[in-house]
Design an enzyme around this catalytic site. Structure first.
Site, PDB file in Angstrom:
ATOM      1  N   THR A  43       6.274   7.136  13.946  1.00 16.83           N
ATOM      2  CA  THR A  43       6.394   6.317  15.146  1.00 16.83           C
ATOM      3  C   THR A  43       5.013   6.027  15.733  1.00 16.83           C
ATOM      4  O   THR A  43       4.744   4.920  16.196  1.00 16.83           O
ATOM      5  CB  THR A  43       7.315   7.029  16.159  1.00 16.83           C
ATOM      6  OG1 THR A  43       8.638   7.043  15.606  1.00 16.83           O
ATOM      7  CG2 THR A  43       7.355   6.316  17.493  1.00 16.83           C
ATOM      8  N   GLU A  46      10.266   0.935  10.286  1.00 21.16           N
ATOM      9  CA  GLU A  46      11.230   2.007   9.998  1.00 21.16           C
ATOM     10  C   GLU A  46      10.497   3.305  10.285  1.00 21.16           C
ATOM     11  O   GLU A  46       9.626   3.709   9.510  1.00 21.16           O
ATOM     12  CB  GLU A  46      11.644   1.980   8.526  1.00 21.16           C
ATOM     13  CG  GLU A  46      12.218   0.668   8.061  1.00 21.16           C
ATOM     14  CD  GLU A  46      13.642   0.436   8.521  1.00 21.16           C
ATOM     15  OE1 GLU A  46      14.187   1.307   9.218  1.00 21.16           O
ATOM     16  OE2 GLU A  46      14.186  -0.617   8.191  1.00 21.16           O
ATOM     17  N   GLU A  95       9.763  15.637  15.604  1.00 24.48           N
ATOM     18  CA  GLU A  95      10.169  15.572  14.204  1.00 24.48           C
ATOM     19  C   GLU A  95       9.358  16.606  13.420  1.00 24.48           C
ATOM     20  O   GLU A  95       8.135  16.513  13.340  1.00 24.48           O
ATOM     21  CB  GLU A  95       9.871  14.168  13.697  1.00 24.48           C
ATOM     22  CG  GLU A  95      10.430  13.891  12.351  1.00 24.48           C
ATOM     23  CD  GLU A  95      10.158  12.453  11.925  1.00 24.48           C
ATOM     24  OE1 GLU A  95       9.105  11.914  12.266  1.00 24.48           O
ATOM     25  OE2 GLU A  95      11.020  11.898  11.227  1.00 24.48           O
ATOM     26  N   LYS A 123       0.840  -1.199   0.000  1.00 22.32           N
ATOM     27  CA  LYS A 123       0.000   0.000   0.000  1.00 22.32           C
ATOM     28  C   LYS A 123       0.870   1.241   0.000  1.00 22.32           C
ATOM     29  O   LYS A 123       1.574   1.529   0.962  1.00 22.32           O
ATOM     30  CB  LYS A 123      -0.914   0.054   1.223  1.00 22.32           C
ATOM     31  CG  LYS A 123      -1.953   1.169   1.038  1.00 22.32           C
ATOM     32  CD  LYS A 123      -2.519   1.717   2.311  1.00 22.32           C
ATOM     33  CE  LYS A 123      -1.714   2.830   2.935  1.00 22.32           C
ATOM     34  NZ  LYS A 123      -1.770   4.123   2.237  1.00 22.32           N
ATOM     35  N   CYS A 160      13.200  10.836   6.923  1.00 18.51           N
ATOM     36  CA  CYS A 160      13.154  10.276   8.280  1.00 18.51           C
ATOM     37  C   CYS A 160      14.494  10.429   8.978  1.00 18.51           C
ATOM     38  O   CYS A 160      14.542  10.641  10.176  1.00 18.51           O
ATOM     39  CB  CYS A 160      12.756   8.823   8.211  1.00 18.51           C
ATOM     40  SG  CYS A 160      13.761   7.918   7.035  1.00 18.51           S
TER      41      CYS A 160
HETATM   42  P1  NAP Z   1       2.311   7.777   8.474  1.00 15.16           P
HETATM   43  O1  NAP Z   1       1.112   8.552   8.689  1.00 15.16           O
HETATM   44  O2  NAP Z   1       2.771   6.873   9.545  1.00 15.16           O
HETATM   45  O3  NAP Z   1       2.071   6.977   7.114  1.00 15.16           O
HETATM   46  C1  NAP Z   1       2.892   5.982   6.609  1.00 15.16           C
HETATM   47  C2  NAP Z   1       2.044   4.994   5.840  1.00 15.16           C
HETATM   48  O4  NAP Z   1       1.161   4.312   6.718  1.00 15.16           O
HETATM   49  C3  NAP Z   1       1.153   5.627   4.781  1.00 15.16           C
HETATM   50  O5  NAP Z   1       1.012   4.747   3.707  1.00 15.16           O
HETATM   51  C4  NAP Z   1      -0.144   5.785   5.526  1.00 15.16           C
HETATM   52  O6  NAP Z   1      -1.251   5.911   4.689  1.00 15.16           O
HETATM   53  C5  NAP Z   1      -0.189   4.489   6.315  1.00 15.16           C
HETATM   54  N1  NAP Z   1      -1.025   4.525   7.511  1.00 15.16           N
HETATM   55  C6  NAP Z   1      -1.570   5.593   8.170  1.00 15.16           C
HETATM   56  N2  NAP Z   1      -2.265   5.170   9.238  1.00 15.16           N
HETATM   57  C7  NAP Z   1      -2.163   3.817   9.276  1.00 15.16           C
HETATM   58  C8  NAP Z   1      -2.640   2.806  10.158  1.00 15.16           C
HETATM   59  N3  NAP Z   1      -3.371   3.091  11.227  1.00 15.16           N
HETATM   60  N4  NAP Z   1      -2.333   1.521   9.901  1.00 15.16           N
HETATM   61  C9  NAP Z   1      -1.579   1.197   8.833  1.00 15.16           C
HETATM   62  N5  NAP Z   1      -1.105   2.107   7.973  1.00 15.16           N
HETATM   63  C10 NAP Z   1      -1.377   3.395   8.181  1.00 15.16           C
HETATM   64  O7  NAP Z   1       3.573   8.660   8.151  1.00 15.16           O
HETATM   65  P2  NAP Z   1       3.661   9.830   7.107  1.00 15.16           P
HETATM   66  O8  NAP Z   1       3.228  11.059   7.785  1.00 15.16           O
HETATM   67  O9  NAP Z   1       2.996   9.480   5.826  1.00 15.16           O
HETATM   68  O10 NAP Z   1       5.212   9.808   6.809  1.00 15.16           O
HETATM   69  C11 NAP Z   1       6.086  10.551   7.528  1.00 15.16           C
HETATM   70  C12 NAP Z   1       6.746   9.731   8.624  1.00 15.16           C
HETATM   71  O11 NAP Z   1       7.399   8.594   8.092  1.00 15.16           O
HETATM   72  C13 NAP Z   1       7.776  10.492   9.350  1.00 15.16           C
HETATM   73  O12 NAP Z   1       7.591  10.359  10.715  1.00 15.16           O
HETATM   74  C14 NAP Z   1       9.087   9.839   8.938  1.00 15.16           C
HETATM   75  O13 NAP Z   1      10.093   9.932   9.854  1.00 15.16           O
HETATM   76  C15 NAP Z   1       8.684   8.451   8.667  1.00 15.16           C
HETATM   77  N6  NAP Z   1       9.581   7.805   7.716  1.00 15.16           N
HETATM   78  C16 NAP Z   1      10.467   6.893   8.170  1.00 15.16           C
HETATM   79  C17 NAP Z   1      11.348   6.288   7.305  1.00 15.16           C
HETATM   80  C18 NAP Z   1      12.327   5.244   7.795  1.00 15.16           C
HETATM   81  O14 NAP Z   1      12.886   4.550   6.997  1.00 15.16           O
HETATM   82  N7  NAP Z   1      12.568   5.102   9.064  1.00 15.16           N
HETATM   83  C19 NAP Z   1      11.310   6.596   5.952  1.00 15.16           C
HETATM   84  C20 NAP Z   1      10.400   7.531   5.517  1.00 15.16           C
HETATM   85  C21 NAP Z   1       9.533   8.118   6.409  1.00 15.16           C
HETATM   86  P3  NAP Z   1      -1.657   7.370   4.107  1.00 15.16           P
HETATM   87  O15 NAP Z   1      -0.446   8.228   4.075  1.00 15.16           O
HETATM   88  O16 NAP Z   1      -2.139   7.036   2.747  1.00 15.16           O
HETATM   89  O17 NAP Z   1      -2.676   7.903   5.012  1.00 15.16           O
END
Ligand code: NAP
Ligand code: MG
Length: 795
Positions: free
Chosen positions: A247, A267, A398, A193, A301
């Site tokens: 997180t 991650e 963050e 997804k 990230c």
């Molecule tokens: P996010 O809200 O956690 O979303 C990540 C993914 O999970 C998206 O596909 C999102 O869908 C989906 N998602 C949202 N709620 C969910 C749930 N309850 N159950 C399962 N999946 C769910 O994070 P983001 O705001 O998009 O991304 C930014 C974050 O990602 C930052 O905190 C960053 O540090 C972290 N990040 C970490 C890494 C790493 O390798 N450690 C790499 C890149 C990013 P939708 O977006 O379609 O709603």
């Protein structure tokens, strides 16, 4: 009209736009939008809700996508399940052909993909063209290689089954590659997804799978938002969840997958320090900052978002940095001359604005590059915040935007302390021309990736992933592949249950002697300690008569034990050679008391003389094995395509809780304790309740073996109860639960607070006498986390 001479005098940039024609042509070829790619075909479920993806630089709608519901998720998981057997039977070399074909096909369409990514995400074409897409290609080639070598390089391992993969919007195609390539190479099938903001390159990739003839069901793509991701993570047909994102969502996924037997890698976010020492090449370090926090508008990230500069050079460094900031240009991401593009979506832009505004009210000083921003679209200028207190929101949260938070330090020790002053632990950068200093600091940083005199370097050969609340598991390289494999099962294991033990003391046996009736205390910090409760628990012989008693340990005792273990950091810092010596000595001392321990085993478990002797022999052998392993389970050196060596170091987790089973109490306890000790963890051990006296006898052996106080702590009591407390304790970095299935599930559920690593036996019995299953690399691997230290070289 501007002429050359005028330009020469002003030195203004002209526009250098990349053509988006091909990408738009591809989009126009899908006038009614995109469906879901399941079982090798495209379908649009009737009456399915849809969503639109935008270009954040202009606000234009790019395409309409389906929001997959629970039935769609189910169909995708079923398709993936059906495809597992033929995909596995194809063998590594057979799968390698497909991965190679994917790499080639992506390579052929590199420019289109770079543009498409830029349109959908807002990051600059310079980055998608020079970084994202080349890394994607490298990832598929590299993993085509791993597939080819899988059977010979990972003998005795098998794939997990169906991988449910959820990725964020900041590196849409790269995150796909990081997840899909190793999963497929290892023989798993995938349901992916992508993020709602950025589905386009994943949709292109699904078409690409179709084109190269990837067998149906091996890769399935379901678009949607958080609810679709949640349905995928919770689906019972999924064997592994690989998640990259925040997180907060990572913790939620840990919680819903607890007890399901699903493997999990997370991650997550970070607040990574960027350390500039006074002997750094300051100009190079300034360029480093640009790559650390203004790469992808800081939506990274592992962005170096916390600048820590040594006080003596701070004013000079900040001056240079500001000067460099004035040259950064923010604007149309398709313009090849832009340094920063657009923020992914209005909601993210708003979040960045409000965090910076909150900083202003706290008296933080901010400085922004003076260049104008485009009037339309989601843009935020490169921003430097100074005077930020290390514990303030801006230094801890963050921001995920082009905002650098800076402060200073005086000594290397203070630098380490400030760098580690966060719940996260994803990455760190160290800048110093003194390599001795840099390599001295690197192991002290709580981070999964450390870049020396460099930053934001990635390669398919080198694992990436975090410590602490930045998650666990690694992506990339040898260690990343292991996250998609498991040791081959050797027949069905029987479920493990706990014996019920009466809490009341029975009458004394007629032949009772004082020697047999030991009242054992707890063992904390190398000393015997009375239980806080003031109560003892009976330990019975196999025939039901009283054998002795042990302390009834509680929450408070565990807290003391964890504190003692936390203080015993000397054990983690000792050389592996030293630890090996201590473990050999331990084996020797247990050997000297073999008769006594065999007698105890027979008394408590009713084992025959032969069985007790066999358990003791195996126990001695196990200690010897881990004494041998202590200085041999070493890291690796990776050689990515850049002029860099990457040192992949196996580091201890820190304090690990160990919950022991009832069966073969001496051997099982040592099999769980020893890999942890060998790798430098300090342990809080909860022994079997009915056979607890074995563990308390054992601390006398520890006492005589030079095991430093606090390296092993023994708290007797009810393992199920004590396990819950250990799983919740924030100073415990890992927990191993070998007990009933419910105990394991409980530990996983309660581990969310600090995202400690949990290993459980999934409620299944382990044959501790089987050396292959109960000893060696797989156990050592669970006792450590890999830190990848990047060291560039050259003049
Ligand atoms: P996010 O809200 O956690 O979303 C990540 C993914 O999970 C998206 O596909 C999102 O869908 C989906 N998602 C949202 N709620 C969910 C749930 N309850 N159950 C399962 N999946 C769910 O994070 P983001 O705001 O998009 O991304 C930014 C974050 O990602 C930052 O905190 C960053 O540090 C972290 N990040 C970490 C890494 C790493 O390798 N450690 C790499 C890149 C990013 P939708 O977006 O379609 O709603
Ligand atoms: Mg978009």
């Amino acid at each position: 009209m501007t002429n050359l001479s005028a330009l020469y005098h002003s030195m203004d940039y002209g526009p250098a736009p990349e053509s988006a024609q091909e990408a738009h042509r591809w989009l126009q070829a899908h006038p009614s939008g995109f469906g879901l790619y399941v079982n090798g075909s495209w379908n649009t479920p009737q009456d399915a809700p849809t969503f639109q993806t935008h270009n954040p630089a202009s606000g234009d709608v790019l395409a309409t996508c389906v929001e997959a519901g629970p039935e769609d998720v189910d169909a995708a998981v079923q398709a993936a399940r059906q495809a597992t057997t033929p995909w596995q039977e194809l063998g590594g070399p057979g799968r390698a052909r497909y991965l190679y074909a994917l790499a080639r096909e992506i390579q052929k369409h590199a420019r289109l993909l770079a543009v498409l990514e830029t349109l959908d995400n807002g990051k600059t074409i310079r980055e998608t063209r020079d970084i994202d897409v080349p890394l994607v290609i490298r990832h598929f080639y590299h993993h085509a290689g791993w597939a080819q070598l899988l059977e010979t390089e990972f003998p005795g391992h098998e794939p997990l089954g169906v991988a449910g993969q959820i990725i964020p919007w900041n590196f849409p195609l790269l995150m796909l590659a990081w997840k899909v390539a190793p999963a497929l190479a290892a023989g798993n099938t995938v349901v992916l997804k992508p993020a709602e903001f950025t589905p386009l390159t994943a949709l292109w990739f699904a078409e690409c799978c179709d084109r190269i003839g990837l067998p149906p069901g091996v890769f399935n793509l379901i678009t949607g938002a958080g609810a679709t991701g949640a349905a995928l993570a919770a689906h019972p047909g999924v064997n592994k969840v690989a998640f990259t994102g925040s997180t907060e969502v990572g913790k939620r996924i840990r919680n819903v997958t607890a007890g399901s037997g699903k493997r999990l890698t997370l991650e997550l976010g970070g607040k990574s320090p960027f350390l500039v020492f006074e002997d750094a090449d300051l100009d190079a370090a300034v360029e480093g900052v640009v790559d650390a926090i203004w790469f992808n508008q800081g939506q990274v990230c592992c962005a170096g978002s916390r600048l820590l500069v040594q006080e003596s050079v701070a004013p000079r460094f900040l001056e240079k940095l500001k000067r460099r900031m004035t040259t950064l240009r923010t604007g149309d991401p398709l313009d090849k001359g832009m340094d920063l593009g657009a923020i992914v979506a209005p909601v993210q832009l708003e979040r960045i604005r409000s965090l910076v505004a909150a900083g202003h009210t706290e008296g933080v000083e901010s400085w922004q590059a003076p260049h104008p921003l485009p009037e339309q679209g989601c843009f935020f200028p490169p921003t430097l915040l100074t005077g930020v207190h290390p514990s303030s929101q801006l230094a801890q949260v963050e921001i995920f935007g082009p905002v650098l938070v800076s402060s200073t330090f005086r000594t290397p020790a203070e630098a380490v302390e400030l760098a580690n002053n966060t719940h996260y632990g994803l990455a760190a950068s160290i800048w110093s021309e003194n390599l001795n200093l840099a390599l001295h600091i690197a192991p002290q940083l709580k981070a999964g990736v450390v870049w020396i005199n460099s930053t934001n370097q990635f390669d398919a050969s080198s694992g990436f992933g975090g410590y602490r609340e930045s998650g666990y598991g690694r992506e990339g390289g040898h260690e990343g592949l292991l996250e998609y494999l498991k040791p081959q099962a050797s027949g069905a294991a029987k479920p493990l249950t706990r014996a019920t033990v009466p809490a009341t003391f029975p009458a004394l046996a007629a032949d009772a002697t004082a020697a047999v009736h030991r009242t054992a205390k707890l063992y904390i910090g190398g000393k015997q300690a009375r239980p806080d409760s003031g109560y003892d628990l009976p330990v019975l012989q196999a025939d039901g008569a009283l054998a002795g008693s042990v302390g009834h340990g509680n929450r408070k005792d565990l807290r003391n034990a964890v504190e003692a273990a936390s203080k015993a950091s000397g054990w983690s810092q000792a050389t592996a050679h030293n630890r090996a010596q201590v473990l050999y000595f331990l084996a020797e001392n247990l050997g000297a008391r073999a008769d006594e321990f065999q007698q105890r085993l027979r008394q408590l478990t009713g084992a025959s003389a032969k069985a007790a002797a066999q358990e003791l022999d195996a126990s001695l052998s196990r200690i010897f094995s881990y004494a041998a392993w202590a200085d041999k389970y070493e890291g690796r050196v990776h050689q990515p395509p850049s002029r860099t060596v990457v040192l992949a170091l196996n580091e201890p987790l820190g304090v690990v809780g160990v919950i022991c089973p009832d069966e073969q109490p001496l051997l099982a306890m040592l099999s769980l304790l020893l890999p942890n000790l060998a790798m430098g963890n300090r342990v809080v051990l909860v022994p079997s309740r009915p056979h607890a006296l074995i563990a308390t006898d054992f601390y006398q052996v520890l006492d005589t073996s030079d095991v430093p106080g606090g390296a092993v702590n023994i708290v007797t009591g009810d393992p199920a109860e004590l396990g819950k407390t250990l799983a919740e304790h924030d100073d415990v970095s890992g927990i191993w639960v070998c007990g009933s299935a419910e105990e394991g599930a409980e530990a996983q559920r309660r581990s969310c607070g600090n995202l400690k690593q949990v290993w459980t036996n999934e409620g299944k019995a382990i044959n501790w006498l089987d050396r292959e299953a109960a000893e060696g690399r797989d156990w050592l691997r669970r006792a450590c986390q890999v830190k990848n230290v990047w060291v560039p070289y050259g003049e």
